[in-house]
Scaffold this motif. Sequence first.
Motif, PDB file in Angstrom:
ATOM      1  N   LEU A 147       0.837  -1.207   0.000  1.00 45.12           N
ATOM      2  CA  LEU A 147       0.000   0.000   0.000  1.00 45.12           C
ATOM      3  C   LEU A 147       0.870   1.254   0.000  1.00 45.12           C
ATOM      4  N   LEU A 148       1.966   1.237   0.778  1.00 42.29           N
ATOM      5  CA  LEU A 148       2.876   2.389   0.823  1.00 42.29           C
ATOM      6  C   LEU A 148       3.581   2.598  -0.513  1.00 42.29           C
ATOM      7  N   VAL A 149       3.958   1.484  -1.165  1.00 43.52           N
ATOM      8  CA  VAL A 149       4.683   1.584  -2.436  1.00 43.52           C
ATOM      9  C   VAL A 149       3.728   1.955  -3.567  1.00 43.52           C
ATOM     10  N   GLY A 150       2.568   1.290  -3.606  1.00 47.04           N
ATOM     11  CA  GLY A 150       1.560   1.608  -4.628  1.00 47.04           C
ATOM     12  C   GLY A 150       1.876   1.002  -5.981  1.00 47.04           C
ATOM     13  N   GLY A 151       0.827   0.872  -6.793  1.00 51.38           N
ATOM     14  CA  GLY A 151       1.000   0.368  -8.154  1.00 51.38           C
ATOM     15  C   GLY A 151       1.263   1.506  -9.118  1.00 51.38           C
ATOM     16  N   VAL A 152       1.089   1.217 -10.419  1.00 49.39           N
ATOM     17  CA  VAL A 152       1.386   2.206 -11.464  1.00 49.39           C
ATOM     18  C   VAL A 152       0.081   2.711 -12.052  1.00 49.39           C
ATOM     19  N   ASP A 153      -0.060   4.050 -12.119  1.00 50.00           N
ATOM     20  CA  ASP A 153      -1.241   4.656 -12.754  1.00 50.00           C
ATOM     21  C   ASP A 153      -1.180   4.450 -14.268  1.00 50.00           C
ATOM     22  N   LYS A 154      -2.335   4.256 -14.861  1.00 54.25           N
ATOM     23  CA  LYS A 154      -2.416   4.115 -16.321  1.00 54.25           C
ATOM     24  C   LYS A 154      -3.372   5.164 -16.871  1.00 54.25           C
ATOM     25  N   ASN A 155      -2.894   5.947 -17.832  1.00 54.82           N
ATOM     26  CA  ASN A 155      -3.733   6.937 -18.503  1.00 54.82           C
ATOM     27  C   ASN A 155      -3.733   6.639 -19.997  1.00 54.82           C
ATOM     28  N   SER A 156      -4.877   6.316 -20.534  1.00 54.10           N
ATOM     29  CA  SER A 156      -4.959   5.970 -21.953  1.00 54.10           C
ATOM     30  C   SER A 156      -6.116   6.732 -22.584  1.00 54.10           C
ATOM     31  N   ARG A 157      -5.789   7.736 -23.390  1.00 60.61           N
ATOM     32  CA  ARG A 157      -6.770   8.544 -24.119  1.00 60.61           C
ATOM     33  C   ARG A 157      -7.876   9.055 -23.197  1.00 60.61           C
TER      34      ARG A 157
ATOM     35  N   MET B   4      -8.876   7.919 -20.374  1.00 67.20           N
ATOM     36  CA  MET B   4      -9.371   6.949 -19.396  1.00 67.20           C
ATOM     37  C   MET B   4      -8.261   6.662 -18.395  1.00 67.20           C
ATOM     38  N   LYS B   5      -8.581   6.809 -17.120  1.00 62.24           N
ATOM     39  CA  LYS B   5      -7.555   6.652 -16.090  1.00 62.24           C
ATOM     40  C   LYS B   5      -7.851   5.409 -15.267  1.00 62.24           C
ATOM     41  N   ILE B   6      -6.824   4.582 -15.065  1.00 64.35           N
ATOM     42  CA  ILE B   6      -6.926   3.416 -14.183  1.00 64.35           C
ATOM     43  C   ILE B   6      -5.999   3.675 -13.002  1.00 64.35           C
TER      44      ILE B   6
ATOM     45  N   GLU C  51     -12.257   4.936  -6.725  1.00 61.13           N
ATOM     46  CA  GLU C  51     -12.052   4.381  -8.061  1.00 61.13           C
ATOM     47  C   GLU C  51     -11.606   5.440  -9.061  1.00 61.13           C
ATOM     48  N   GLN C  52     -12.289   6.584  -9.096  1.00 61.20           N
ATOM     49  CA  GLN C  52     -11.933   7.624 -10.080  1.00 61.20           C
ATOM     50  C   GLN C  52     -10.810   8.539  -9.595  1.00 61.20           C
ATOM     51  N   GLN C  53     -10.527   8.526  -8.295  1.00 52.85           N
ATOM     52  CA  GLN C  53      -9.449   9.340  -7.707  1.00 52.85           C
ATOM     53  C   GLN C  53      -9.705  10.844  -7.861  1.00 52.85           C
TER      54      GLN C  53
END
Length: 723
Positions: free
Chosen positions: A359-369, A371-373, A465-467
């Motif tokens: 949780l402290l390290v976190g994953g990688v954000d994805k932005n595609s056209r 749409m944000k994950i 979810e949407q941040q």
Amino acid sequence: MPAIRDYAKDKSDLKRFLTDFYTDLPNDAGKCFKYSKQLRDVANREQQALTLDLTDLATQDQDLADACVENSKRYIDLFYEAVEELLPEYKDKDTVHKDTLDVYIEHRLLAEQRLYSADAPREARNRFPSELLRRFEVYFKAPANMKSVSVRQIKARSIGKLVNVKGVVIRATEVKPLLQVATYTCDRCGAETYQPINSASFMPIEMCQSQDCQVNKSGGRLCLQTRGSKFVKFQEVKIQEHSEQVPVGNIPRAITIYAKGENTRLCKPGDHVGITGIFLPLIKTGYNQISQGLLSDTFVEAHNIVKLNKTEDEEMLADELSEEEAARICEDDFYSKLTCSIAPEIYGHEDVKKALLLLLVGGVDKNSRGMKIRGNLNVLLMGDPGVAKSQLLNYIDRLAVRSQYTTGRGSSGVGLTASVMKDPITGEMILEGGSLVLADQGICCIDEFDKMLDQDRTAIHEVMEQQTISIAKAGIMTSLNARVSILAAANPAYGKYNPKKTIEQNIQLPAALLSRFDLLWLIQDRPDKDSDLRLAQHITYVHQHNVQPPTNFTPLDMKLMRRYIALCRTKQPLVPQELTDHIVSVYVEMRKEARVSSDATFTSARTLLGILRLSTALARLRLSSMVERDDVNEAIRLMEMSKESLKPRYESMQRPKSTSDQIFAIVREMAPLDGPRVVNFQEAMEKCTRKGFTPEMFNECCKTYEDLNVWLINNARTKITLI
């Protein structure tokens, strides 16, 4: 009574210090004239702010350094004058004009030389004020032996003195231009009048006081010239004292900070800062002065702003870990070492601590056209009273560089998201960020999550979810960033987990909210003689010695953990093509199991995204730019273990299965019903590993059942044939 100081002598001492002070370079490489170099950069317009470190001044003249602390407002003016007199000596090249005011001043100086002789007397208001010609800023840096104090300890005796205050930023306004020198032009004689402004408001001059207008009695009126006036960047910051500095029964106090010039935009709401500045009363004029009576507001004129770590008074370390330090941390079994370094005083909970580390390290954000994950992980800890949930939350709140801690009943929906209020300076309606906005790009710890009202809890859905936080209030329609990880702790519905009730009855949280948590841990307090004995010994040792019991290795300290986590967060690992099929097949299998099983653990596409987030976090932890198969298996194992913790256990109704029996059941389910009952050895091992069993347990089970002639394993150990 202190002796009256000779300010002319002090100014000459300051000039001598600025020109003569030097430090020795390492390896006898010569001398470094620290302030002479800065003066040259200021004279050549390559540097704007000149900071005088009072620790350097104290090495040459302790008495003068003390005077600068005790009478800072007077000595900062002396410092300005000293620098102004020294600058012409250090200017060694012509500077290009950078803005309109430069051209304006140059034209005015040329016109003045043509119109007036050098010795002709001139009105004070018609002369160029020094503030208009200055193109630099001067600041003090507090001496090293000056301790930082809380907001509550700054009192009237500190007026005009240098103070060092620490706190958390609760509001920072937009940077706006502040009028420092107003320039007026007469509509009759054309003479220019200058008005230096030192307060928040001023009364404009209306009638021209130049000699021509006085002699001719023409009564010229003055018009404000915006292009000829001088503006500086201005920002108002409000800081509040830390919660541990508040006495019992009091509410936290706040103080206003005025930041100008180069000190603006150095902090944002939620930052823990240490601010050095001069404590001053706020001078009001006109009706405001009459209405406030004998009372006066105060503020701190900022000279130096640094971000602090949350628990210590040291500056936040900007330098990254060296390769040697990172390699030393990444020795064998570093994953377990980092896990055990999280809240080492708390016994057990190894998998929960691994989840908190990710949780402290976190994953990688994805932005595609567009749409944000999200890449941030959300974790919910649900469990019986007394299993150290709140202590884990408190530790993560202290360890994270940017975090907010709140409780369910102590938070409203507005307090979590944003509230609309009136700006005290401009009178406009502005948004004040809540806990989730203040913890942007950090962690928000919410304790007693189950006690929160339903209408307040719905405010978190969009953030998870949407941040973002979408606002449509009081004519303000906007979307605020809340790129935050949620760490929540809750008790089951009946206070303690009731195994006779279903999971839905125990948890009583909506499925829409539960699916947004990547990991949901149920921590039960089951009586067991051996574990109870070890837990009691651990707690009594911690209570007696205030440290965790001795272990095989020394846990990493918070400072090193923060620097390592900051280094991990710079990595952007990718999932290679060959792992995609593996992840897809695992997810399909999990959906198949969820269809046939009777438990209420919710498996959706968010589960697949959760596996990807956990996998990239594990790759970041290894400082790798590529996700490996082991990362995916460990992510799936953590997901399975969290789901396993939710399954009810009926110890009293049936004999508990041994580890070998559980592994045998998994392998038997993999065997096809028709045809030869052959199972791939590697696939069976990977599936058992994902279910939380180690390879050693799997090999021991294989040997046990091979001895019993239940199955056969070929010599190459590639397939298992059930007899």
